[in-house]
Design a protein around this motif. Structure first.
Motif: not given
Lengths: 228, 419
Positions: B312, B316, B319, B323, B332, B336, B403, B407, B414
């Motif tokens: 993760a 990042r 991720i 988002k 998300i 995971y 995760s 997140v 991120s």
């Protein structure tokens, strides 16, 4: 459509506070193509991130940080499309899957999402490479997939952060032609760029320096724009 | 809040991330899960299996599935010939072994004893009269011959000694049992039962663990034991019945009791017949196995946590992009969790395959020879399913937490890789 008043943004690094945006007043009308220009560090990208709700900003009179994460996510999902400088495609998804993902998130079936994604990709000329992974596409192709992902769900505003910065001349032209075509069809676009050559596609050019708007120029166009 | 859309998108992402992940990484994680499964199930199963091996030894070497013995008030089973005839008419028994059993003494080295005031090299013994062929079918006794040969039909004045009687095999002195010195196949010993003494030859010496019921027994042909006991009838002391596969021992015991045998003799299943305390030892070993397995489970949870966390954190930026383009944090996180579930499920399925397809049948057929028993793996399916449930639950938590940590970070930070 978007209105920003006296926008201020600071970054804190320990005791040092750096003010990046120093009271920006900005608006974007529906169907308008705005190019935000300026030298490096002028605050162009920061302004874009504020407006596009990737960072905190007032939306419709409501402070964005008062919206919870879910509301923000829904707003971005429905209203905004993003094109990043480095394409920002997910490496383990094919071109088709990259574009289908946000559509799938809107609650449509997988088949329908992929069908819409296919149409969007064909529109940007990637119809023959639907099942290629990003690593199997050129930079220009990846950026077109990125544009396709941004527009597939028909967003109100398309935000683009230096979309041609990593591309060669030919690829850049193709991406800008695509933007022009999208704009012609009524898409609102707010693009950050430092290349004068591509700002000519915009209706309005805003130049930033040291966190302030120092210059604003409207490019004459045939079509009527809606009021602010 | 998790919804169907989150689950669908999470699954869509997880499936593609798994499909296009490095095969080496996936194999490594699955291997860790496989080892976790085996650690959790096999270690416990083996510990329980050591005790089960002891119980099983009693079943296959002595009691069978059902055992008929004399009532406490009798020295022998009344109406033994009738009972044996009746048993042979029933379809359930596979092999029936009738034995004479008595106590006596064995003396060795008496030829070399020069001073009669010296203590003789003598020991008390449990002497069992058997039909060599039937007993071999029943307990595979010939398999345990460590030295010499097994008894044959025509043997006379020949005995097999359990290892406890021979000093070089003995596990130490026990009350009433003194290991004999210089005893080998071919050595003559004196056997005394009910005051009747006979010189017999040691034909073979058994090689079995200390806890085996064969370890402290002397075997010789039934006709000779009967003579030495001075018995004129054919009343035996124990009848061991090995049932056909799939036959319920309890139901057969009840059948025998209902037939009237229960009035003349003690009828017990093998579980009822094994020595007291074995079940308690079995439970103790299971608890130790669970404790060891739990540590393995925690180690696996930490491993999965680290793997998912590293995965993760290196993703990042993506991720953040997810988002940014409107994919919810929940979707998300679910992706995971699905990936963790995949690792746990594949690891467990492979573990089940190895366990039930290879380890259990192989070790049942070839028990692990340990000093105290012939160990097998005891892994009942219901217990295994509970352990799989534990692995899956632990893995979900271990996949979800890292995760969620990633997140929850700011979307723009991120995307831009800012801390």
């Amino acid at each position: 459509m978007i209105q920003v008043r006296n926008l201020v943004k600071s970054f804190k690094d320990g005791p040092i506070e750096t003010r990046v945006l120093k009271g920006i007043d900005f608006y974007a009308r529906q169907g308008e193509f705005i190019a935000i220009m300026g030298r490096s560090g002028a605050g162009k990208s920061t302004l874009l991130y504020q407006m596009s709700l990737l960072d905190e900003i007032r939306i419709s009179g409501k402070e964005a940080h008062l919206m919870n994460e879910h509301e923000k996510m829904l707003f971005r999902l429905k209203e905004f499309g993003y094109v990043f400088q480095d394409y920002a495609l997910l490496p383990e998804l094919t071109a088709l899957e990259n574009v289908a993902l946000p559509i799938l998130m809107q609650g449509v079936s997988k088949g329908e999402a992929e069908e819409k994604a296919k149409v969007a990709l064909e529109r940007v000329g990637i119809g023959a490479r639907l099942n290629n992974l990003p690593s199997q596409l050129s930079g220009g192709e990846q950026q077109r997939v990125s544009v396709s992902r941004a527009i597939a769900h028909k967003p109100s505003v398309l935000f683009a952060d230096e979309p041609t910065a990593n591309l060669d001349r030919e690829s850049s032209s193709r991406v800008m032609d695509l933007f022009k075509e999208l704009h012609t069809s009524g898409q609102t676009i707010i693009m950050v760029t430092h290349e004068d050559e591509y700002s000519r596609f915009a209706d309005r050019i805003i130049t930033l320096d040291d966190g302030r708007i120092i210059f604003e120029k409207t490019v004459p166009r045939d079509k009527e724009l809606s009021p602010v | 809040m998790f919804s169907i859309v989150h689950i669908r998108v999470g699954f869509y992402l997880a499936l593609r991330q798994l499909r296009r992940a490095s095969r080496w990484t996936t194999s490594l994680i699955v291997f860790v899960m496989l080892l976790t499964f085996l650690n959790l199930v096999v270690v416990t199963g083996l510990l329980v299996g050591i005790v089960a091996g002891i119980s099983n030894q009693f079943r296959i070497q002595q009691t069978g599935d059902v055992m008929i013995t004399a009532l406490d008030t009798k020295d022998y089973i009344e109406n033994s010939p009738h009972i044996l005839s009746f048993l042979h008419t029933l379809p359930q028994p596979h092999i029936v072994s009738a034995r004479y059993s008595t106590s006596g003494t064995i003396e060795a080295n008496y030829y070399f004893r020069v001073d009669l005031n010296e203590k003789p090299n003598e020991t008390g013994a449990s002497i069992v009269g058997i039909d060599p062929a039937v007993e071999n079918d029943f307990s595979n006794l010939s398999r345990y011959i460590g030295e010499g040969h097994y008894l044959s039909e025509n043997d006379y004045d020949a005995v097999l000694l359990g290892p406890q009687f021979v000093d070089r095999y003995s596990f130490g002195e026990q009350p009433g049992l003194t290991p004999l010195k210089n005893v080998y196949p071919g050595t003559k010993v004196r056997l005394t039962i009910n005051g009747n003494t006979r010189e017999v030859v040691v034909k073979g010496i058994l090689d079995v663990p200390a806890n085996s019921p064969l370890a402290a027994r002397v075997f010789m042909p039934a006709s000779e034991v009967r003579q030495l006991m001075g018995r004129t009838d054919y009343a035996v002391n124990e009848i061991a019945i090995l049932l056909k596969p799939g036959t319920d021992g309890v139901a057969f015991r009840d059948l025998l009791k209902r037939s009237g045998i229960g009035d003349k003799a003690k009828v017990q299943t093998f579980e009822e017949g094994i020595p007291n305390g074995v079940a308690e030892v079995q439970n103790t070993f299971a608890m130790i196995g669970n404790a060891i397995g739990s540590i393995g489970l925690v180690v696996a949870a930490i491993t999965i946590f680290i793997v998912i966390f590293i995965n993760a954190i290196t993703r990042r930026k993506f991720i953040g992009i997810l988002k940014g383009i409107g994919i919810s944090g929940e979707a998300i996180e679910i992706s995971y969790v699905f990936q963790s579930l995949f690792y746990a499920a594949i690891g467990s399925v492979l573990g089940m395959g190895i366990l039930y397809g290879f380890l259990v049948p192989y070790i049942s057929a070839n028990p692990i020879s340990l000093p105290i028993s012939e160990a097998i793996i005891v892994a009942p399916l219901d217990g295994t399913m509970i352990r799989i449930g534990l692995i899956v639950f632990t893995t979900i938590i271990a996949g979800y937490l890292p995760s969620r940590m990633i997140v929850r970070k700011n979307t723009l930070d991120s995307i831009l890789g800012r801390n």
